[in-house]
Motif scaffolding. Structure first.
Motif, PDB file in Angstrom:
ATOM      1  N   SER A 191     -19.786  35.680  74.421  1.00 29.76           N
ATOM      2  CA  SER A 191     -19.968  35.696  75.868  1.00 29.76           C
ATOM      3  C   SER A 191     -18.605  35.930  76.510  1.00 29.76           C
ATOM      4  CB  SER A 191     -20.557  34.359  76.330  1.00 29.76           C
ATOM      5  OG  SER A 191     -20.615  34.297  77.737  1.00 29.76           O
ATOM      6  N   SER A 195     -24.115  37.602  76.382  1.00 30.56           N
ATOM      7  CA  SER A 195     -24.200  37.245  77.800  1.00 30.56           C
ATOM      8  C   SER A 195     -22.810  37.363  78.384  1.00 30.56           C
ATOM      9  CB  SER A 195     -24.735  35.817  77.997  1.00 30.56           C
ATOM     10  OG  SER A 195     -23.837  34.874  77.444  1.00 30.56           O
ATOM     11  N   GLN A 227     -27.747  41.764  77.013  1.00 31.79           N
ATOM     12  CA  GLN A 227     -28.327  40.434  76.866  1.00 31.79           C
ATOM     13  C   GLN A 227     -29.794  40.531  76.463  1.00 31.79           C
ATOM     14  OE1 GLN A 227     -27.574  37.709  80.105  1.00 31.79           O
ATOM     15  NE2 GLN A 227     -29.396  36.496  79.652  1.00 31.79           N
ATOM     16  N   ASN A 262     -31.519  39.117  72.953  1.00 27.67           N
ATOM     17  CA  ASN A 262     -32.649  38.191  72.942  1.00 27.67           C
ATOM     18  C   ASN A 262     -33.864  38.790  72.228  1.00 27.67           C
ATOM     19  OD1 ASN A 262     -31.091  36.348  74.299  1.00 27.67           O
ATOM     20  ND2 ASN A 262     -32.146  36.542  76.252  1.00 27.67           N
ATOM     21  N   GLN A 283     -29.609  29.976  74.133  1.00 28.61           N
ATOM     22  CA  GLN A 283     -30.776  30.466  74.865  1.00 28.61           C
ATOM     23  C   GLN A 283     -31.788  29.341  75.069  1.00 28.61           C
ATOM     24  OE1 GLN A 283     -30.722  32.409  71.434  1.00 28.61           O
ATOM     25  NE2 GLN A 283     -30.899  34.534  72.135  1.00 28.61           N
ATOM     26  N   ASN A 301     -33.902  36.046  79.909  1.00 24.57           N
ATOM     27  CA  ASN A 301     -33.177  34.788  80.005  1.00 24.57           C
ATOM     28  C   ASN A 301     -33.683  33.688  79.083  1.00 24.57           C
ATOM     29  OD1 ASN A 301     -31.391  35.606  82.214  1.00 24.57           O
ATOM     30  ND2 ASN A 301     -33.234  35.613  83.470  1.00 24.57           N
TER      31      ASN A 301
END
Length: 462
Positions: A324, A353, A394, A398, A428, A453
């Motif tokens: 990140s 992220s 991102q 995921n 997450q 998200n």
């Protein structure tokens, strides 16, 4: 419905009603930690947290000075609180004490008192342990201001040994202040010089948290990987050595840390990522820009190449690690070529992220007086372009978790039925059905699909 009977003489006098405390927190995780500790300091005085400022006896705004808009939001909030304070007094509800704490308080204390007479207390981030004393003094005379002219160790020495925690995760501040003096940043002026808590104090607080059911610790510091606390037997400990000691505390299964500086990413810390299972495979390592020219103007003291090489070494040590970062666009003098260098760095690294910001001049910092400010509309367009790229990365990260089995620490109930929400090793949010009985436990979860998200998974065998 159960009737509540008035106490008899045998029962003794009724306990006085708790005083209501409302704390609104702005900014970083360190402010979240500080707000929790303010509540701890005030608890012996009879203050109990409330979810709304309406009718509260004591309201604290714990502020952040990193962005200009954040500071202005504080003044807007104070205007609303002033009306609540007047309404409470007019209704015979007693006095509402208003305090401004944190970095805006440290940087703009005189201005706060001038602009908003409803404020009773202004207290800097190194002095909130003085709140009980200030409340007593405020009852006699309005207008107290305490700044950062108290050493951080005084603050931590004054904190109650037992913290109030709610859930299996907790922040733990181990380092404060900054000596880097990035040209855009106010932290060295509001938080002071770098200082690390002694090892024994950190371990004692961690043991207390573990005893309350905390399974995951996030170690906090402005430059947390610059940690150099004094060891219990003498000598200086690094963050890596501290992490190894924390991992030996029964009940502490996961360790994270934030925020780091590339120049303090030491060999032993990288090696800890290779060897220490408790150290989660998620690293927040800000770079701010992909342009060497802008990095020099920011006084970051590292270049693009060093950052890329560092990420490579970290990934060699821990191939599954997620990265990140932080980025600022529109820094004074940033050209289209400089911005393209940032985009290309993001493409080269591949972030799970990132936090992106449009440059905001902070009074007193060197960058604020640089003559080549980028027009706001140009900076905003660059911000949107960078955010689009980060969002794409991102989402891809995921989505790539689908089909994997991840260990999830369940933290709280979900919105639907017996759903529970947990935290993956990569930070997450993971939503799982029929898992509300597992809160506080770390359980293998099969990930079914990833969204922007969060992740959705199911318990193995379900």
């Amino acid at each position: 419905m159960t009737d509540i009977l008035a106490p008899t003489e045998v029962d003794g006098p009724a306990a006085p009603p708790a005083k209501r405390l409302f704390i609104k927190t702005y900014g970083c995780q360190m402010n979240v930690y500080d707000s929790e500790r303010m509540a701890d300091v005030l608890r012996p005085l009879g203050y109990a947290p409330t979810d709304t400022p309406e009718g509260a006896d004591f309201v604290i705004l714990n502020t952040c000075h990193i962005r200009e808009k954040a500071a202005e939001k504080v003044y807007s909030e104070l205007g609303k609180l002033r009306l609540m304070k007047l309404d409470k007094a007019a209704a015979g509800g007693g006095a509402m004490t208003i305090a401004v704490a944190g970095c805006v308080a440290q940087a703009e204390g005189e201005e706060i008192m001038r602009r908003q007479p409803a404020v009773d207390i202004v207290v800097g981030p190194q002095a909130y342990h003085q709140l009980p004393e200030l409340l007593t003094r405020t009852a006699r005379a309005r207008g107290e201001r305490i700044g950062a002219d108290f050493a951080p160790n005084e603050k931590f020495d004054a904190m109650p040994a037992m913290r109030g925690v709610d859930g299996p995760t907790a922040f733990l501040t181990v380092q404060e202040g900054c000596d880097k003096f990035c040209s855009f940043c106010v932290v060295p002026y509001t938080r002071g010089a770098e200082w690390s808590r002694p090892v024994g104090d950190v371990l004692a607080e961690a043991r207390g948290l573990a005893a309350q059911g905390v399974r995951e610790l996030t170690l906090l510091g402005q430059n947390v990987n610059a940690y150099d606390g004094l060891g219990e037997g003498g000598g200086v400990w690094t963050l890596a050595r501290l992490a190894r000691a924390l991992a030996e505390i029964p009940g502490i299964d996961r360790i994270r840390y934030t925020t780091s500086h590339p120049n303090d990413m030491s060999d032993d810390l990288i090696e800890a990522h290779r060897e220490l299972d408790a150290l989660m495979p998620y690293l927040h390592l800000p770079v701010q820009s992909g342009s060497d020219r802008i990095l020099r103007a920011m006084n970051r003291k590292h270049g693009r190449g060093k950052y890329i090489d560092l990420i490579g070494r970290i990934r060699d040590a821990r191939p599954d690690i997620a990265i990140s970062g932080d980025f600022i666009v529109g820094f004074p003098g940033e050209t289209e070529r400089d911005f393209e260098d940032t985009l290309s760095l993001v493409r080269d690294i591949g972030y799970a992220s990132a936090f992106t910001f449009m440059y905001s001049p902070r009074p007193g910092t060197p960058a604020a007086s640089m003559g080549t400010q980028v027009p706001p509309e140009v900076a905003l367009a660059r911000l949107h372009a960078l955010q689009a790229l980060i969002v794409k990365q991102q989402l891809a990260f995921n989505v790539a978790q689908a089909g994997k089995t991840l260990n999830v620490l369940f933290e709280k109930p979900g919105r639907n039925g017996r759903q529970a929400i947990g935290r993956s090793p990569y930070l997450q949010s993971v939503h799982v059905e029929d898992a509300d009985h597992l809160i506080g436990q770390i359980v293998p979860v099969r990930i079914e699909h990833g969204q922007q998200n969060s992740l959705k998974g199911r318990l193995l065998g379900a």
